[in-house]
Design a protein around this motif. Structure first.
Motif, PDB file in Angstrom:
ATOM      1  N   PHE A 533     -23.019 -15.642  19.306  1.00  0.00           N
ATOM      2  CA  PHE A 533     -21.668 -15.934  18.811  1.00  0.00           C
ATOM      3  C   PHE A 533     -21.264 -14.960  17.706  1.00  0.00           C
ATOM      4  O   PHE A 533     -20.188 -14.357  17.738  1.00  0.00           O
ATOM      5  N   TRP A 534     -22.136 -14.771  16.721  1.00  0.00           N
ATOM      6  CA  TRP A 534     -21.768 -13.977  15.543  1.00  0.00           C
ATOM      7  C   TRP A 534     -21.958 -12.473  15.744  1.00  0.00           C
ATOM      8  O   TRP A 534     -21.233 -11.673  15.133  1.00  0.00           O
ATOM      9  N   LEU A 535     -22.881 -12.086  16.595  1.00  0.00           N
ATOM     10  CA  LEU A 535     -23.136 -10.654  16.792  1.00  0.00           C
ATOM     11  C   LEU A 535     -22.377 -10.078  17.988  1.00  0.00           C
ATOM     12  O   LEU A 535     -21.981  -8.902  17.973  1.00  0.00           O
ATOM     13  N   ASP A 536     -22.197 -10.922  19.032  1.00  0.00           N
ATOM     14  CA  ASP A 536     -21.581 -10.418  20.255  1.00  0.00           C
ATOM     15  C   ASP A 536     -20.203 -11.023  20.519  1.00  0.00           C
ATOM     16  O   ASP A 536     -19.492 -10.584  21.436  1.00  0.00           O
ATOM     17  N   GLY A 537     -19.859 -12.091  19.775  1.00  0.00           N
ATOM     18  CA  GLY A 537     -18.574 -12.739  19.990  1.00  0.00           C
ATOM     19  C   GLY A 537     -18.502 -13.570  21.243  1.00  0.00           C
ATOM     20  O   GLY A 537     -17.421 -13.800  21.793  1.00  0.00           O
ATOM     21  N   THR A 538     -19.633 -14.046  21.736  1.00  0.00           N
ATOM     22  CA  THR A 538     -19.670 -14.856  22.956  1.00  0.00           C
ATOM     23  C   THR A 538     -20.050 -16.296  22.619  1.00  0.00           C
ATOM     24  O   THR A 538     -20.744 -16.556  21.635  1.00  0.00           O
ATOM     25  N   GLY A 539     -19.597 -17.233  23.456  1.00  0.00           N
ATOM     26  CA  GLY A 539     -19.938 -18.632  23.272  1.00  0.00           C
ATOM     27  C   GLY A 539     -18.878 -19.381  22.484  1.00  0.00           C
ATOM     28  O   GLY A 539     -17.927 -18.797  21.947  1.00  0.00           O
ATOM     29  N   GLU A 540     -19.035 -20.721  22.458  1.00  0.00           N
ATOM     30  CA  GLU A 540     -18.096 -21.591  21.776  1.00  0.00           C
ATOM     31  C   GLU A 540     -18.669 -22.025  20.435  1.00  0.00           C
ATOM     32  O   GLU A 540     -19.825 -22.452  20.350  1.00  0.00           O
ATOM     33  N   ALA A 541     -17.865 -21.966  19.405  1.00  0.00           N
ATOM     34  CA  ALA A 541     -18.331 -22.355  18.072  1.00  0.00           C
ATOM     35  C   ALA A 541     -18.767 -23.807  18.027  1.00  0.00           C
ATOM     36  O   ALA A 541     -19.738 -24.165  17.345  1.00  0.00           O
ATOM     37  N   THR A 542     -18.078 -24.676  18.760  1.00  0.00           N
ATOM     38  CA  THR A 542     -18.389 -26.110  18.714  1.00  0.00           C
ATOM     39  C   THR A 542     -19.692 -26.461  19.423  1.00  0.00           C
ATOM     40  O   THR A 542     -20.189 -27.577  19.266  1.00  0.00           O
ATOM     41  N   ALA A 543     -20.244 -25.524  20.189  1.00  0.00           N
ATOM     42  CA  ALA A 543     -21.478 -25.801  20.933  1.00  0.00           C
ATOM     43  C   ALA A 543     -22.729 -25.422  20.151  1.00  0.00           C
ATOM     44  O   ALA A 543     -23.844 -25.575  20.648  1.00  0.00           O
ATOM     45  N   ILE A 544     -22.563 -24.912  18.950  1.00  0.00           N
ATOM     46  CA  ILE A 544     -23.683 -24.385  18.170  1.00  0.00           C
ATOM     47  C   ILE A 544     -23.931 -25.293  16.969  1.00  0.00           C
ATOM     48  O   ILE A 544     -22.998 -25.783  16.331  1.00  0.00           O
ATOM     49  N   ALA A 545     -25.207 -25.532  16.649  1.00  0.00           N
ATOM     50  CA  ALA A 545     -25.584 -26.391  15.517  1.00  0.00           C
ATOM     51  C   ALA A 545     -25.043 -25.809  14.218  1.00  0.00           C
ATOM     52  O   ALA A 545     -25.030 -24.588  14.014  1.00  0.00           O
ATOM     53  N   TRP A 546     -24.610 -26.700  13.317  1.00  0.00           N
ATOM     54  CA  TRP A 546     -24.041 -26.244  12.052  1.00  0.00           C
ATOM     55  C   TRP A 546     -25.035 -25.411  11.248  1.00  0.00           C
ATOM     56  O   TRP A 546     -24.649 -24.422  10.610  1.00  0.00           O
ATOM     57  N   GLN A 547     -26.277 -25.807  11.238  1.00  0.00           N
ATOM     58  CA  GLN A 547     -27.250 -25.044  10.447  1.00  0.00           C
ATOM     59  C   GLN A 547     -27.411 -23.643  11.003  1.00  0.00           C
ATOM     60  O   GLN A 547     -27.517 -22.680  10.235  1.00  0.00           O
ATOM     61  N   ASP A 548     -27.437 -23.499  12.327  1.00  0.00           N
ATOM     62  CA  ASP A 548     -27.557 -22.155  12.914  1.00  0.00           C
ATOM     63  C   ASP A 548     -26.349 -21.303  12.553  1.00  0.00           C
ATOM     64  O   ASP A 548     -26.490 -20.104  12.256  1.00  0.00           O
ATOM     65  N   HIS A 549     -25.165 -21.899  12.589  1.00  0.00           N
ATOM     66  CA  HIS A 549     -23.964 -21.179  12.160  1.00  0.00           C
ATOM     67  C   HIS A 549     -24.130 -20.668  10.731  1.00  0.00           C
ATOM     68  O   HIS A 549     -23.936 -19.476  10.446  1.00  0.00           O
ATOM     69  N   ALA A 550     -24.450 -21.598   9.831  1.00  0.00           N
ATOM     70  CA  ALA A 550     -24.538 -21.236   8.412  1.00  0.00           C
ATOM     71  C   ALA A 550     -25.656 -20.226   8.173  1.00  0.00           C
ATOM     72  O   ALA A 550     -25.490 -19.283   7.380  1.00  0.00           O
ATOM     73  N   ASP A 551     -26.798 -20.401   8.832  1.00  0.00           N
ATOM     74  CA  ASP A 551     -27.889 -19.434   8.672  1.00  0.00           C
ATOM     75  C   ASP A 551     -27.448 -18.036   9.064  1.00  0.00           C
ATOM     76  O   ASP A 551     -27.761 -17.045   8.375  1.00  0.00           O
ATOM     77  N   MET A 552     -26.720 -17.926  10.166  1.00  0.00           N
ATOM     78  CA  MET A 552     -26.245 -16.620  10.605  1.00  0.00           C
ATOM     79  C   MET A 552     -25.245 -16.035   9.608  1.00  0.00           C
ATOM     80  O   MET A 552     -25.298 -14.843   9.281  1.00  0.00           O
ATOM     81  N   VAL A 553     -24.328 -16.859   9.123  1.00  0.00           N
ATOM     82  CA  VAL A 553     -23.322 -16.372   8.170  1.00  0.00           C
ATOM     83  C   VAL A 553     -23.999 -15.853   6.902  1.00  0.00           C
ATOM     84  O   VAL A 553     -23.710 -14.741   6.423  1.00  0.00           O
ATOM     85  N   TYR A 554     -24.887 -16.665   6.320  1.00  0.00           N
ATOM     86  CA  TYR A 554     -25.568 -16.242   5.095  1.00  0.00           C
ATOM     87  C   TYR A 554     -26.413 -14.992   5.341  1.00  0.00           C
ATOM     88  O   TYR A 554     -26.446 -14.077   4.499  1.00  0.00           O
ATOM     89  N   THR A 555     -27.107 -14.945   6.476  1.00  0.00           N
ATOM     90  CA  THR A 555     -27.946 -13.783   6.781  1.00  0.00           C
ATOM     91  C   THR A 555     -27.099 -12.516   6.887  1.00  0.00           C
ATOM     92  O   THR A 555     -27.450 -11.462   6.330  1.00  0.00           O
ATOM     93  N   LEU A 556     -25.993 -12.606   7.589  1.00  0.00           N
ATOM     94  CA  LEU A 556     -25.118 -11.434   7.717  1.00  0.00           C
ATOM     95  C   LEU A 556     -24.550 -11.023   6.357  1.00  0.00           C
ATOM     96  O   LEU A 556     -24.402  -9.827   6.078  1.00  0.00           O
ATOM     97  N   ARG A 557     -24.238 -11.993   5.505  1.00  0.00           N
ATOM     98  CA  ARG A 557     -23.753 -11.638   4.166  1.00  0.00           C
ATOM     99  C   ARG A 557     -24.840 -10.926   3.380  1.00  0.00           C
ATOM    100  O   ARG A 557     -24.564  -9.936   2.673  1.00  0.00           O
ATOM    101  N   LEU A 558     -26.050 -11.381   3.478  1.00  0.00           N
ATOM    102  CA  LEU A 558     -27.160 -10.769   2.734  1.00  0.00           C
ATOM    103  C   LEU A 558     -27.533  -9.400   3.285  1.00  0.00           C
ATOM    104  O   LEU A 558     -28.191  -8.610   2.606  1.00  0.00           O
ATOM    105  N   LEU A 559     -27.129  -9.119   4.529  1.00  0.00           N
ATOM    106  CA  LEU A 559     -27.331  -7.788   5.130  1.00  0.00           C
ATOM    107  C   LEU A 559     -26.088  -6.905   4.988  1.00  0.00           C
ATOM    108  O   LEU A 559     -26.074  -5.788   5.522  1.00  0.00           O
ATOM    109  N   GLU A 560     -25.058  -7.404   4.313  1.00  0.00           N
ATOM    110  CA  GLU A 560     -23.767  -6.712   4.163  1.00  0.00           C
ATOM    111  C   GLU A 560     -23.137  -6.400   5.526  1.00  0.00           C
ATOM    112  O   GLU A 560     -22.570  -5.329   5.736  1.00  0.00           O
ATOM    113  N   MET A 561     -23.235  -7.356   6.432  1.00  0.00           N
ATOM    114  CA  MET A 561     -22.683  -7.168   7.778  1.00  0.00           C
ATOM    115  C   MET A 561     -21.615  -8.201   8.122  1.00  0.00           C
ATOM    116  O   MET A 561     -21.006  -8.105   9.194  1.00  0.00           O
TER     117      MET A 561
END
Length: 862
Positions: A533-561
C-alpha cells in the motif's frame, strides 16, 4: 594455560565426592555408607547458599562492567562481590547448624554432636571453596585456584590414609573432609588479598544500587544451582528413606561416577564463559564470535560425554562388580543412568556458566525448578516399590525431559545456535560400542575378564577411530578438532577483548542505501499488504491493520521517505482514519463496517493519530472534516478527576496500564493541535497532565504509581520478574506519560532521577535492553536524552554508549531474522537510532544517511 589449570582444579573438585565414597566403601562398614552419602548430599545442596552464589554471578556482572569500563569496572564488581559474599556466608553458617541437626534426626544417622559439628564445618568450608572458585575464574586466576584445590585434596587423601585406619568411623572421615576444605579456603583467602588492594574494588558500598543489581543477578543463579544440585542429590536422599544404607551408598557412588564425565563439559564452559560474557555484550560481531567459540566447546564436550556414556553402560558395570562386590545394586544402577552422561552434556554446557554469562540464568533456573519437582515426584512414586532400580529409572526419565526443555528454550533465549557435529559423534560411537560390546558379551560370565578386556577393546577402538580419522581428515573426528579450536579461540578472544570496549562496526561496503533497502525489504516480508500500500500504492487502506499502517508511516518518516508517498495513497489512509471507529469516537463507519467492540485501544488510537499527523506534515494532505466529529471526551478522560480512564484491574501492571494513562493524553494532544474538536485544547491537556502528576507519579522519582496496595504490587513484581525486569518495565511505562511532557515542552519534575535511572539501564544492558533492539531501547534512550540536565553536555561514557548502540543496531538490521522480529520492533529500533544520534549531536544518522528525527515532538506517540 587456563584450560590446563582449570582441568586440573576442577578435576580434583569433581572427583572428590567419588573418592570420598570410595574411601568410605573400603574403610567403613557398609552400614555407614548411607550416612556419608547423606552428609555429602547436604553439603552439595548448601554449596550455592554459602556466599549466595555471588562468585558465579560475578561472571556476568563483571563481564558487563568490563564491556563498559575495562579492567577497572571488572575489579569494582569483583570487590563488591567479595564483600557481599563473605557477609552472606556467615548467615549460611548459622543456618547449617539446625539443618544438619534436622537431617540427623530425620534419617536416624545417630551422628552425635561431634559428627554434626564436623559436618557443619565441612558444609561451610565446602561452600566457601565454591564461592572463591567463581571469583578466581572471573579475574582469570586459574593457576592459583588450581594450586589451592590440588593441595587441599592431597592433604585430604593423606588424612584418609593415616587417620581413618587408626580411628575409623564417620566422624573421623567428616573431620578429614573439613580439614581438607580449610586448607583450600586459607590458600584462596591469602590469594584474594590481591583482589581487594586496588582503589577500584572499594568504589561501591554495600547499600548501593550496584549492590542491589548484583544481588538481583544472584537470585536466579542460586535457584538454578540449588535445582541442579537437587537433581543429583534429592534422589539419593529419597532413596535413603526406603532402602538399606549399603544400597543408598551404592546409588550415591553410581551418581558420582556418572558425574565424572560432566567435568569436561563444565571445564570447557567455565573457561569460555568469561570470554563469552564479554563478547555477548559487544554487538552483532561479538555475538557471532561467542557463538563460534561456544560451538567448538559444545561439539567437543558432547563427543567426550557420548564416549564416556558408552563405557559406563557397557564395560563399567563389570568393573564395579570387581571393585565393590559387597554393593550388589551398583552395577545395575550404573547401567540405567549411564545414558544421562551423554544426554546431560547438551544441557549442562548451555545451562550452567554460559547461561550465567549471557544473562539467561533465570530461564535456566525455571527449567530446573520444574524438572526438580518432576524428579521428586517420580522418586517418591518409584523408590518405595522398586528401590534403587526405581530411583534410577525415575532419575533417567526426569533428566531426559529436562535436557530437551533446556536445549530448546535456552537456545532461543541465549541467541547461541550451537553446532554439535552429531553425525560424527554417533558414527564414531557406534563403531566403538560394537567393538567393546562384542568382547564384553563373550566374557559376560567372568566379570574380571569382561572388565579387563572390555576396557582394552574400548580403548583400542577409540584410538583406532581417532588415528584413522585424523590421518584421513575424516568428518568423524570433527568434534575433536573443534576441541583444539576451542582452546586456541578462547586464548585469542581473551587477548582481543582485552581492550576496554569492543564494538561491532559497520562494514564500509554497506552504504546508507543498502541499509534503507534492507529495512524496506523487511517491511515487505513482515507486513506485505501494508508495504504494498505505502510503497507501491496498491490495495485498500481499510483492509490493512492499523498497527501495520502506523508502523509503515513511522518507518518511512525515519527513513526520510514519507514525503515521497503519492497523494492518492496518503489521502486514502487519512480518509480511512476519518471513517473508522477509534478510542473515544465510536460510530458506524461510512462503509457500513465497524463496531464499538472492534475499535482500537487508547494506545493504538494514539499511534494512528500520530501517523496521521506525520502523513499530513509530509504530504500536504489533510484529514476530512468529519474526522473531528463524534468525539466523546468522557470516554477518554474522567471529567470529575481529569485523569485518563484505564482498566483499574490492571493497575499493578505498570507497563500495560500506561498505554491508557499515556495514550489518552496523546489523543488529546494531537486533537488539540488540530484544534477542531470542541472542548479539547491545550488548557485541558495541562489539567490532565497536572492530575496525573499529582495523583499517579511518585513525587521523588516520577515513577508511575496507579495502584493502591503496595503489598500486592510487591507480589506482582516478584511474579513479573520471572520473565521481565520490572525496573525497566516501570520506565517503559512512565515514558508514555513523559512523551506528552516532551511534546508540549512541560518540564520533568525529577529530571536528575530520571536521567540516572535511564542511564543506569542503558549502560548495564549491552548491546540492547533484551535480545534484539526495539521500542524498549527507544524508551530508555529517549528518556535519557530528554532528562539530561539543562546546559550540561553528555558524559564521554554516554556518548560512547550512544555511538555503540547505533553501530550495534545497524549491524543487527543488516542481518534481520526471517521470523520472530515484528515490523513494530523494527520501527522502534530505527527511532532509537535517531535518539542516539541526537545524543551524539550529529546532523545525520550515519548508517541511514538521514537527518535525526525527534519523533515524539512530531507525532506525540510511538
Amino acid at each position: 594455560m587456563n584450560f590446563a589449570f582449570r582441568t586440573v582444579q576442577f578435576g580434583f573438585m569433581h572427583i572428590w565426592p567419588l573418592l570420598v565414597m570410595a574411601v568410605a566403601a573400603t574403610q567403613l562398614p557398609p552400614s555407614a555408607l548411607g550416612s556419608v552419602a547423606i552428609i555429602m548430599s547436604v553439603a552439595t545442596l548448601f554449596r550455592p547458599l554459602v556466599g549466595m552464589s555471588l562468585g558465579r554471578t560475578t561472571l556476568r556482572y563483571a563481564g558487563e562492567a568490563f564491556a563498559k569500563e575495562g579492567v577497572a569496572g571488572r575489579d569494582a564488581a569483583v570487590g563488591l562481590a567479595l564483600r557481599l559474599g563473605i557477609i552472606a556466608s556467615v548467615l549460611a553458617l548459622v543456618a547449617a547448624v539446625p539443618v544438619m541437626r534436622a537431617v540427623d534426626r530425620f534419617y536416624d544417622l545417630d551422628a552425635g554432636p561431634q559428627t554434626v559439628f564436623y559436618a557443619v564445618a565441612f558444609i561451610y568450608l565446602f561452600g566457601l571453596t565454591e564461592f572463591f572458585d567463581g571469583i578466581y575464574r572471573t579475574v582469570g586466576k586459574f593457576r592459583q585456584l588450581a594450586v589451592s584445590v590440588v593441595v587441599s585434596r592431597i592433604v585430604g587423601l593423606a588424612l584418609f590414609a593415616f587417620w581413618l585406619p587408626v580411628y575409623g568411623g564417620v566422624a573421623t572421615l567428616v573431620l578429614c573432609l573439613a580439614l581438607s576444605e580449610l586448607v583450600a579456603v586459607v590458600l584462596l583467602m591469602l590469594g584474594a588479598r590481591g583482589l581487594i588492594s586496588g582503589p577500584a574494588v572499594w568504589r561501591y558500598n554495600l547499600r548501593s544500587t550496584q549492590s542491589a543489581r548484583l544481588l538481583s543477578y544472584a537470585a536466579p543463579v542460586i535457584i538454578n544451582a540449588v535445582s541442579v544440585y537437587l537433581y543429583a542429590r534429592v534422589m539419593v536422599m529419597i532413596v535413603g528413606l526406603y532402602v538399606p544404607s549399603a544400597d543408598t551408598g551404592a546409588f550415591e557412588i553410581a551418581v558420582q561416577i556418572s558425574n565424572l564425565p560432566m567435568a569436561v563439559t563444565i571445564i570447557c564452559a567455565s573457561v569460555m564463559s568469561p570470554v563469552i560474557g564479554r563478547l555477548i555484550h559487544q554487538g552483532e560481531a561479538g555475538l557471532r564470535a561467542a557463538n563460534e567459540i561456544a560451538s567448538y566447546g559444545a561439539a567437543f564436550t558432547v563427543w567426550v560425554s557420548v564416549m564416556a556414556a558408552l563405557y559406563l553402560m557397557i564395560v563399567a558395570p563389570f568393573v564395579l562388580q570387581v571393585w565393590f562386590p559387597q554393593l550388589e545394586a551398583l552395577p545395575m544402577v550404573m547401567m540405567i543412568i549411564a545414558p544421562l552422561v551423554a544426554a546431560k552434556a547438551f544441557a549442562q554446557f548451555i545451562s550452567g556458566e554460559i547461561a550465567i554469562a549471557t544473562g539467561a540464568a533465570s530461564t535456566a533456573a525455571r527449567i530446573t525448578l520444574v524438572f526438580g519437582g518432576v524428579t521428586v515426584g517420580l522418586g517418591f512414586a518409584l523408590s518405595p516399590s522398586f528401590g534403587v532400580t526405581g530411583a534410577a529409572f525415575a532419575m533417567l526419565i526426569a533428566h531426559l525431559g529436562a535436557v530437551v526443555a533446556t536445549v530448546v528454550i535456552l537456545t532461543r533465549k541465549t541467541g547461541l545456535t550451537l553446532t554439535y557435529h552429531l553425525g560424527a559423534t554417533v558414527s564414531g560411537g557406534a563403531m566403538i560400542a560394537g567393538a567393546c560390546g562384542g568382547v564384553v558379551w563373550a566374557l559376560r560370565h567372568d566379570p574380571a575378564l569382561a572388565a579387563l578386556w572390555g576396557t582394552v577393546a574400548f580403548c583400542a577402538a577409540l584410538i583406532a577411530v581417532l588415528v584413522t580419522g585424523w590421518r584421513s581428515d575424516a568428518y568423524i573426528v570433527a568434534p575433536v578438532r573443534d576441541g583444539l579450536r576451542m582452546i586456541y579461540a578462547t586464548r585469542t578472544a581473551q587477548s582481543v577483548t582485552g581492550a576496554p570496549v569492543a564494538k561491532a562496526k559497520l562494514d564500509a561496503t554497506h552504504t546508507a542505501r543498502d541499509m534503507t533497502q534492507a529495512v524496506l525489504d523487511y517491511c515487505r516480508l513482515s507486513a506485505p499488504d501494508a508495504a504494498a500500500f505505502w510503497l507501491d500504492g496498491t490495495g485498500e487502506a481499510t483492509a490493512i491493520a492499523w498497527q501495520d499502517h502506523a508502523d509503515m508511516v513511522y518507518t518511512l518518516r525515519l527513513l526520510e521517505m514519507l514525503s515521497q508517498t503519492p497523494k492518492e495513497t496518503a489521502q486514502s489512509y487519512l480518509n480511512a482514519v476519518a471513517d473508522a471507529d477509534l478510542y473515544g469516537r465510536i460510530r458506524v463507519c461510512q462503509s457500513g463496517q465497524g463496531a464499538a467492540n472492534n475499535a482500537p485501544t487508547a494506545h493504538m488510537t494514539a499511534y494512528v493519530l500520530g501517523a496521521a499527523r506525520l502523513v499530513e506534515d509530509a504530504t500536504g494532505c489533510a484529514l476530512p472534516a468529519h474526522a473531528f466529529e463524534g468525539w466523546d471526551l468522557a470516554q477518554i478522560i474522567d471529567p470529575a478527576s481529569n485523569l485518563p480512564r484505564y482498566p483499574k484491574a490492571w493497575s499493578h501492571h505498570i507497563w500495560r496500564v500506561s498505554h491508557w494513562i499515556g495514550g489518552g493524553p496523546s489523543i488529546v494532544l494531537n486533537l488539540s493541535r488540530w484544534g477542531k474538536v470542541d472542548g479539547i485544547n491545550v488548557a485541558l491537556l495541562e489539567r490532565v497532565l497536572t492530575a496525573i502528576e499529582t495523583q499517579f507519579l511518585d513525587p521523588h522519582t516520577d515513577r508511575l504509581r496507579p495502584y493502591r496496595s503496595a503489598l500486592i504490587q510487591k507480589g506482582f513484581r516478584v511474579a513479573y520478574k520471572i520473565r521481565h525486569d520490572p525496573e525497566i518495565a516501570d520506565i517503559g511505562g512512565l515514558v508514555h506519560i513523559l512523551w506528552i511532557y516532551h511534546a508540549t515542552g512541560r518540564p520533568y519534575r525529577n529530571r536528575a532521577a530520571l536521567y540516572d535511572a535511564s542511564w543506569f539501564h542503558l549502560r548495564g544492558e549491552v548491546p540492547f535492553m533484551e535480545h534484539a533492539p526495539y521500542c524498549l531501547d527507544f524508551d530508555i534512550i529517549q528518556l535519557m536524552r530528554t532528562a539530561q540536565p539543562t546546559h550540561e553536555a553528555f558524559s564521554p561514557d554516554a556518548v560512547q554508549r550512544a555511538a555503540q548502540f547505533v553501530d550495534d543496531t545497524a549491524a543487527y538490521i543488516r542481518t534481520l531474522p526471517q521470523t520472530g522480529y515484528t515490523l513494530h520492533r523494527l520501527t522502534g529500533a530505527l527511532a532509537a537510532m535517531h535518539e542516539a544520534a541526537l545524543i551524539l549531536g550529529r546532523d545525520h544518522v550515519a548508517p541511514l544517511g538521514v537527518a535525526p528525527v525527534d519523533i515524539i515532538k512530531e507525532a506525540g506517540w510511538l
